[in-house]
Design a protein around this motif. Structure first.
Motif, PDB file in Angstrom:
ATOM      1  N   HIS A 299       0.778  -1.104  -0.072  1.00 23.59           N
ATOM      2  CA  HIS A 299      -0.518  -0.379  -0.363  1.00 23.59           C
ATOM      3  C   HIS A 299       1.071   0.847  -0.116  1.00 23.59           C
ATOM      4  O   HIS A 299       2.116   1.319   0.265  1.00 23.59           O
ATOM      5  CB  HIS A 299      -1.070   0.097   1.344  1.00 23.59           C
ATOM      6  N   GLU A 306       4.489   6.544   7.503  1.00 27.46           N
ATOM      7  CA  GLU A 306       3.834   5.666   8.827  1.00 27.46           C
ATOM      8  C   GLU A 306       5.018   5.622   9.626  1.00 27.46           C
ATOM      9  O   GLU A 306       5.693   5.518   9.360  1.00 27.46           O
ATOM     10  CB  GLU A 306       3.365   4.384   7.589  1.00 27.46           C
ATOM     11  N   HIS A 337       5.061   0.553   0.167  1.00 23.80           N
ATOM     12  CA  HIS A 337       5.610  -0.521   1.532  1.00 23.80           C
ATOM     13  C   HIS A 337       3.995  -1.534   1.511  1.00 23.80           C
ATOM     14  O   HIS A 337       3.314  -1.646   1.139  1.00 23.80           O
ATOM     15  CB  HIS A 337       5.979  -0.118   2.506  1.00 23.80           C
TER      16      HIS A 337
END
Ligand SMILES: [Fe+2]
Length: 392
Positions: A299, A306, A337
């Motif tokens: 995603h 993140e 990632h």
């Protein structure tokens, strides 16, 4: 915080005469957010909360931040930062920061001084150990797995409880941190679909009533740091009521939302802050469609960086990447990632995951601070390709 508490002695009507045993008036203090148009609490002090006797500029431990250049996913091994003992506030080692939030890690073995963060709310996550969080509102006992939210400008201190050192992840915001709005009714009650509710939230239960004179308070404010000396101890409150107070909530009380196929990341959201969210990944039954692939798909969270702090269990999607207890991964916007090679196939048929992790997703890029670079596993970026270093 969305619910009302009343602790200690308060008079029946607000802003009326409330007298001490010697006949003098208690000193009222209204702490309110957003120009007194949002949550507030009303505290009753034995002494004037305005009485300072000294103010000096204070230089906090030096820190700096630099952009994530070259842009790469990062893996930080926070347990490599273990060193000489520190206090849980001034000893924080800053790792990642932008103008909205600063994320730090500390291993503490001694009490902090009294401290007021006048910049924004703090959310502290206890990785291990135990502590007393003391404030004018009373005491909150915290232990491994607890989140603690300290509202802006509450004077508090952290007292680690022996024998183990206290390991904290500190998330300092530039504004207010609270439960996600979508989990609250228009009047602030947790709704039925919320993964946690009022019964899971703990607040202070009794006043501390400390008697002491000439008490130092370290103040982090919007233009620097100052050390104030108060004529009397700020923890002299006999009672308070309202919706604004330090509160704790255990990650183990977060009820995971699961489904037949992989659930989207927002189901893990636990708090919202200004331009960031905090999420909890907890042990749970995993996706139960007969053809489910229980680990996440690759995603790209195109508007967010993140950060994931691995705080227990086994994080299935990261197996083979060097991730360990206390690791932090940073997967920035601009990079797709996903699970490590082989993880999707390995996960097929799994019934539950035993992972425990805290995630902070920020809308603005996270810069790297010096302690982050000092504990970085520099090979992490190439692990999806099965390499340990770039070619050449
Ligand atoms: Fe992710």
């Amino acid at each position: 915080m969305p619910y009302y508490r009343s602790v200690g002695e308060v008079p029946r009507k607000r802003h009326t005469q409330f007298r001490q045993p010697d006949g003098s008036l208690y000193a009222e203090e209204l702490m309110g957010q957003e120009g007194f148009s949002s949550d507030s609490s009303l505290l009753y002090h034995r002494y004037l909360p305005t009485a300072i006797v000294a103010a000096d500029e204070y230089t906090p431990p030096a820190w700096s931040r630099s952009p994530n250049l070259p842009l790469k996913p990062r893996h930080l091994r926070t347990h490599k930062l273990d060193g000489a003992g520190a206090d849980p506030i001034l000893g924080r080692q800053h790792l990642l920061a932008n103008d909205d939030v600063r994320i730090s890690y500390v291993v503490a073995d001694r009490p902090s001084p009294l401290y007021r963060n006048a910049v924004g709310d703090e959310c502290l996550y206890v990785e291990s150990g135990a502590a007393r969080i003391e404030s004018a509102f009373g005491v909150l006992g915290v232990t491994a797995g607890d989140y603690v939210v300290i509202p802006t400008s509450v004077v508090y201190r952290i007292v680690p409880v022996a024998p183990d050192p206290l390991r904290l992840l500190a998330i300092e915001a530039s504004g207010h941190i609270g439960p996600p709005k979508r989990y609250l009714s228009v009047r602030g009650q947790f709704l039925e679909h919320s993964p946690y509710c009022e019964r899971d939230v703990r607040g202070p239960e009794a006043p501390l009533l400390v008697e002491e004179t000439d008490v130092e308070v370290y103040v982090q404010h919007r233009r620097g740091w100052t050390r104030h000396v108060y004529a009397n101890h700020p923890f002299d409150v006999v009672g308070w009521d309202g919706h604004l107070y330090p509160w704790a909530f255990s990650i183990h009380d977060f009820e995971p939302i699961t489904g037949r196929v992989h659930q989207p990341p927002p189901v893990h959201q636990t708090f919202q802050g200004p331009n960031f969210v905090i999420c909890s990944f907890v042990p749970r039954k995993v996706d139960y469609h007969p053809l489910a692939v229980p680990v996440p798909y690759n995603h790209h969270n195109v508007d967010s960086d993140e950060m994931l702090f691995y705080t227990g269990g086994n994080y299935e999607a990261r197996r083979g990447s060097g991730i360990e207890q206390g690791s932090i991964s940073l997967h920035p916007a601009g990079f797709t990632h996903g699970p490590q090679p082989g993880a999707p196939e390995r996960a097929i048929g799994a019934e539950s995951f035993d992972e425990l992790a805290v995630m902070v997703d920020t809308f603005r890029p996270l810069d790297l601070c010096a302690p982050a670079l000092s504990c970085e596993d520099s090979g992490y970026a190439w692990t999806w390709a099965g390499r340990t270093r770039p070619p050449g």
